[in-house]
Scaffold this active site. Structure first.
Site, PDB file in Angstrom:
ATOM      1  N   ASP A   1      -1.420  -2.488  -6.201  1.00 31.18           N
ATOM      2  CA  ASP A   1      -0.086  -1.176  -5.763  1.00 31.18           C
ATOM      3  C   ASP A   1       0.326  -0.167  -6.421  1.00 31.18           C
ATOM      4  O   ASP A   1       0.042  -0.104  -7.850  1.00 31.18           O
ATOM      5  CB  ASP A   1       1.170  -2.509  -6.309  1.00 31.18           C
TER       6      ASP A   1
ATOM      7  N   GLU B   1      -3.561   0.561  -2.625  1.00 30.33           N
ATOM      8  CA  GLU B   1      -2.349   0.686  -1.275  1.00 30.33           C
ATOM      9  C   GLU B   1      -1.846   1.765  -1.935  1.00 30.33           C
ATOM     10  O   GLU B   1      -0.466   2.039  -2.696  1.00 30.33           O
ATOM     11  CB  GLU B   1      -1.251  -0.534  -1.609  1.00 30.33           C
TER      12      GLU B   1
END
Lengths: 657, 657
Positions: free
Chosen positions: A381, A410
């Site tokens: 993330d 991401e």
């Protein structure tokens, strides 16, 4: 000394690993290209020599002159074993081909017959000395005899395919030049060819009681959903973070600042007194449940991905054990995340500069903890808000022990950082795909992504996420969902879908480009048994099946966009040469207008699917429609009525017409 | 270790001298750019540090964030002294700017006032320790006193321009990162900013007798023509080869295979019993005449260029003294030039592989012979048919003794070789300009040429040559000649014209894209006194004057193409920042249709001429028309009637509206 100082220039070698190692995936058929030229008008022959680590030749492959005007030579390679491969490019003036080319022109013009034969005779003598195998030698001797007997001319003998082949095996060369050694890494196929399916385990098997209370799902109940993912043809199931969720400043439904007592919280607010990044959220089950979940996935041939979200809720154990890993503000408090004037009090960002090695080693420990449990894909993330040096080190280190682990970044940020993440080791990268919806955007983005850039990270095409629900999907409803799934699955080697997409869930939270009642903050109930009836599950299944059956879709270096005369219709092909002169080509034609029927004539570039110059005027292609399995002569025109079809996917059956 | 391993990434530095040294020219104002980013949202400040060979700082210049979306920083540099310059880029997290940016937003939102002031107070204490000069220290002390007296807040003090300037002088930084050292070479201005005028000395002052006999011109008579070239504003006079011309297989007028007895031959058929490449054609005069010619040129501020055409006529002394420098054919004869089925019996190509060092050293000797006589510009004929290693060596060697010599590569070949010639040392390169005539072609080519590619060779825009006379010039006559001269002179830092162009000589030899009665093979008579009346000489004079007056035209890194709504109208600007916040901008708008009047509205991109974001909506620009000297508010529309004007050239007078 530059490559120009060599006798033949061999430059712009692609893939090129000057600073970083380019990556391809197992069974990906990919091109190696180089610009090769000299000051001579002589014919150049070039080979790519694949060598082992000790520079011993493993095999060689002749390169083809694929762009005369730019001196570009290409060879397609494919590997079924992983690891670092080294190669050089070897180029030389091919004396036979040079003589043959010039002599043909001269003989056709009735010029220099004697000289042509004199030159040929010298070549014939030389090849007799070079040839080693009995068959070739016999042919050469027979030819010489015939020439001596006056039955034929040297020219007539040498210009045959038979002799072209002998000279191919034993080339006579001058100015031979070998490029410096170069390398690339073949990763396992999933690194570069994958279909992702996301779901939140707590939603699967959750029970809504009569009094409104909800009992959330667990890894046990969620394991049932693996069959569903398998049935739809996915490769990776991605669960989001599975760590304990903080309670301090917990966000409520729809990102509300105040959570209700029974709100389950965002899995991205990591850490509570139950533990941090190396702990399993107890609400999801026990370590044993986790192992069983992974076991079942592996039995089905699925791999499991979880999130690595490097941030802490105020309840994270680190806040007490490692307060130095966070930032102290001027007022003595720990800094929460901010993007002035926005504040995110539920999240403490880690300050990597306070104890770089300490944090780095803890991250490695966390990843290896999960890898040991069988997690083989890590979705990181926001990696772009952490130092690049750290990722470069961490990925390398993890790969020493767990080479199978695949990292997905991401990162939605500016292009230089995304490029950097790919280069320093992320196999897959989130991409701008969701925001590329017009014809021009789609075409340009397909070209950008399917390029040499993919040697340093494959762009994963996600159709949507809980945080990304574009106007296109909202307005276009079912048809838009179909279009985007087709573009994602056919346009990139790696694509992904969040659960709910197949049900066409597409209501935005007002004022935000994201889902209302986002599953990030609450449990969702769906009747997956009816996915096939109410949504686009069948299409998804078919797309994944087409992907698996066609090697053309396993490579990110072979996409061509073909011009169409309609502003809503895009057409692109992916094509690879196979062994035995076979070829696999998939053509996608889509109508980006989800409401209106569109007709288009496509200016189909036959060169891009390997059809040679002599046959490029043909007016049709024999194709199989992979939606209907019907085979027909396609005339490069299309009519797409979204009431019936938003797109067509063709497999080329015959390259002749 | 890559640039990504540093704490701040500093990548894509341009110009970049990894393998070859990029070149700029004296007084060229050019951009240095780099992609600079980190994982933080903090504000980055970057400087370019120009250093001497011992890495001592000579001066530094702050870079500006010119492309936020791509993290590109830019600084413009200019040098009035030549030589190799080294530089590094130094970037850091700017603590003051970061605080100021965030605090402004917070204070405007009424957030965190106490914290903002607490943070500011720490900065104030730190700058007090950092500041060295009396003036800054006094300002800091005064501010602290006012804060203590409660007359103002820390925030209000620090957010002033006064303190921004103090923090600019004494920046507080973290994560400071310095790029690796890089370099470029500043060449003398003529290397990158020049206007070429070609003439054949034998034509100038030639006499046609009553009986038809012709007495050719000489260097003595031709010296008169230097005043003419000077008057038209040219910098370089280029004479073609001045060597003895062979008689064996001499070509006649219009490239006839059989020459007449009185045909003068092509100067490119080099070598006779009067000598070879180091000899002067006796028909042109004596060594003394040559010296006088050069002397007069230098007095006028002109430089002289001759050809280096490395090939031999069958009469060249080398054929006897160095037969090994040519290729022996299978039949024992020396190979003449061929491009099957075409044969060029009058030319023996040199085989550089037979005695590489011998030939190389002879070439150096030849060039130095002419350089010693004052030839300072060498136009090399067909350099792409000779080995690159040889040129790399020769140019470097000649520059050791004669650093002033400029090399122009007359190479019409595929792009990779042209790029290579620029990289290995040719300052100027012939280009595809003559064949770029449509709007799309012109726009694309201007963009290609005016790019970072120009750090490795400037593309010389020749309007035509004896061998290149395009359909456009034939059909468009005077107007086409005007258009092409304007595009060449305004579109490239270096442009050139062959004598006769100003007279609009534009009849093709039938079936060939070249001049009939080409001056390559015969003497031409022109009344240069009437150049101003009958042709476009005045325009040429004006163009060269505009070029000399405007520094924007001295750089090949500052051209922007602006969209127009008419398929025949192109618009481009060149713009550079000057000292003292001044700027020089030249805008060219041309109608490529030589016959019909065209109107166009231009979507003028004000950003490209340095106008900042706040003023980019302005609807007009105050410009001066450099053809009429009229000053007016230009509304970005244009009307061009070829009967009057094919183009307009504007100088921007004011950047505000």
């Amino acid at each position: 000394m530059s490559a120009y100082s060599s006798r033949i220039a061999i430059v712009n070698i692609t893939p090129c690993g000057t600073c970083f190692t380019p990556r391809v995936s197992q069974n990906e058929i990919f091109p190696v290209t180089a610009t090769i030229f000299s000051e001579k008008t002589d014919v150049i022959t070039a080979y790519i020599n694949i060598t082992d680590r000790s520079s011993n030749l493993l095999f060689k492959k002749e390169m083809e002159l694929t762009n005369l005007g730019r001196d570009v030579f290409t060879a397609y390679l494919e590997f079924d074993n992983i690891g670092i491969k080294t190669f050089t490019i070897f180029a030389f003036i091919d004396e036979y081909k040079t003589w043959a080319k010039r002599s043909k022109i001269k003989m056709n013009a009735g010029q220099d017959e004697l000289l042509v034969n004199q030159e040929g005779y010298i070549l014939l003598q030389r090849i007799k000395n070079e040839a080693k195998d009995r068959d070739s030698l016999a042919k050469i001797d027979a030819a010489i005899e015939k020439v001596y007997a006056g039955k034929t001319s040297v020219y007539e003998v040498l210009i045959t395919d038979e002799f072209a082949e002998i000279f191919r095996i034993y080339p006579l060369f001058t100015l031979s030049t070998e490029s410096q050694s170069n390398c690339f890494e073949v990763k396992r196929q999933l690194a570069g060819f994958s279909a992702w399916y996301q779901f939140f385990p707590r939603s699967i098997g959750a029970i809504k009681h009569l009094d409104g209370r909800i009992t959330q799902g667990t890894l046990k109940t969620a394991a049932e959903h693996l069959d569903y993912a398998k049935d739809l043809g996915f490769d990776i199931v991605y669960l989001g973070p599975v760590n304990p969720i903080g309670t301090a400043f917990r966000k409520g439904k729809n990102n509300a600042i105040q959570a209700e007592a029974d709100d389950v919280g965002s899995p991205w607010a990591i850490g509570s007194n139950a533990g941090g990044h190396d702990a399993l959220n107890p609400d999801l089950g026990t370590a044993k449940d986790f192992k069983n979940f992974i076991k079942k996935a592996h039995e089905l041939g699925l791999e499991v991905s979880i999130d690595l979200a490097l941030q802490a809720s105020p309840d994270h154990p680190w806040v007490k054990t490692h307060p130095e890993w966070f930032t102290l503000r001027a007022d003595g408090t720990i800094a929460y995340a901010e993007n002035p004037p926005k504040k995110y009090q539920d999240i403490y960002p880690i300050n990597f500069d306070n104890d770089p090695e300490g944090i780095r080693d803890e991250i490695i420990r966390i990843i290896e903890h999960w890898a040991e449990l069988g997690v083989s894909v890590i979705r990181v993330d926001n990696p772009h808000t952490k130092p690049l040096w750290m990722w470069e080190y961490v990925i390398k280190k993890v790969h020493e022990t767990y080479p199978e682990v695949i990292f997905l970044a991401e990162a939605f940020t500016r292009p230089p950082m995304m490029e950097a993440l790919g280069k320093i080791g992320y196999e897959q990268l989130h991409s701008y795909f969701p925001w590329r919806n017009t014809k021009q955007e789609v075409e340009e983005y397909l070209r950008t992504v399917n390029s040499s850039a993919s040697f340093f990270g494959y762009s994963t095409f996600w159709t949507s996420t809980p945080d990304i629900l574009t106007e296109f999907l909202v307005k276009g409803d079912v048809n838009a969902h179909k279009i985007r799934a087709i573009l994602a699955a056919m346009g990139s080697v790696t694509w992904g879908m969040y659960s709910g997409y197949e049900f066409v869930e597409n209501v935005q939270r007002e004022g935000f480009e994201e889902h209302i009642d986002s599953e990030k903050y609450e449990i969702k109930f769906r009747d997956y048994d009816k996915a096939d009836e109410h949504g686009i599950a069948s299409l998804v299944r078919l797309l994944n099946e087409i992907r698996k059956n066609n090697p053309a879709l396993w490579s990110q270096h072979n996409l061509a966009v073909h011009k169409t005369d309609n502003a809503s219709v895009v057409c692109f092909s992916k094509s690879v040469p196979l062994k035995n002169d076979m070829r696999n080509t998939i053509i996608t034609v889509a109508n980006l207008n989800f409401a209106k029927e569109k007709h288009a004539k496509i200016k189909f570039d036959l060169k891009k699917i390997g059809i040679d110059a002599t046959r490029r005027k043909q007016k049709t292609l024999l194709v199989k429609d992979l939606f209907t399995n019907e085979t027909f002569d396609w005339d490069f025109s299309i009519s797409l009525d979204p009431k019936k079809d938003v797109a067509r996917i063709f497999e080329v059956i015959s390259y002749a017409n």
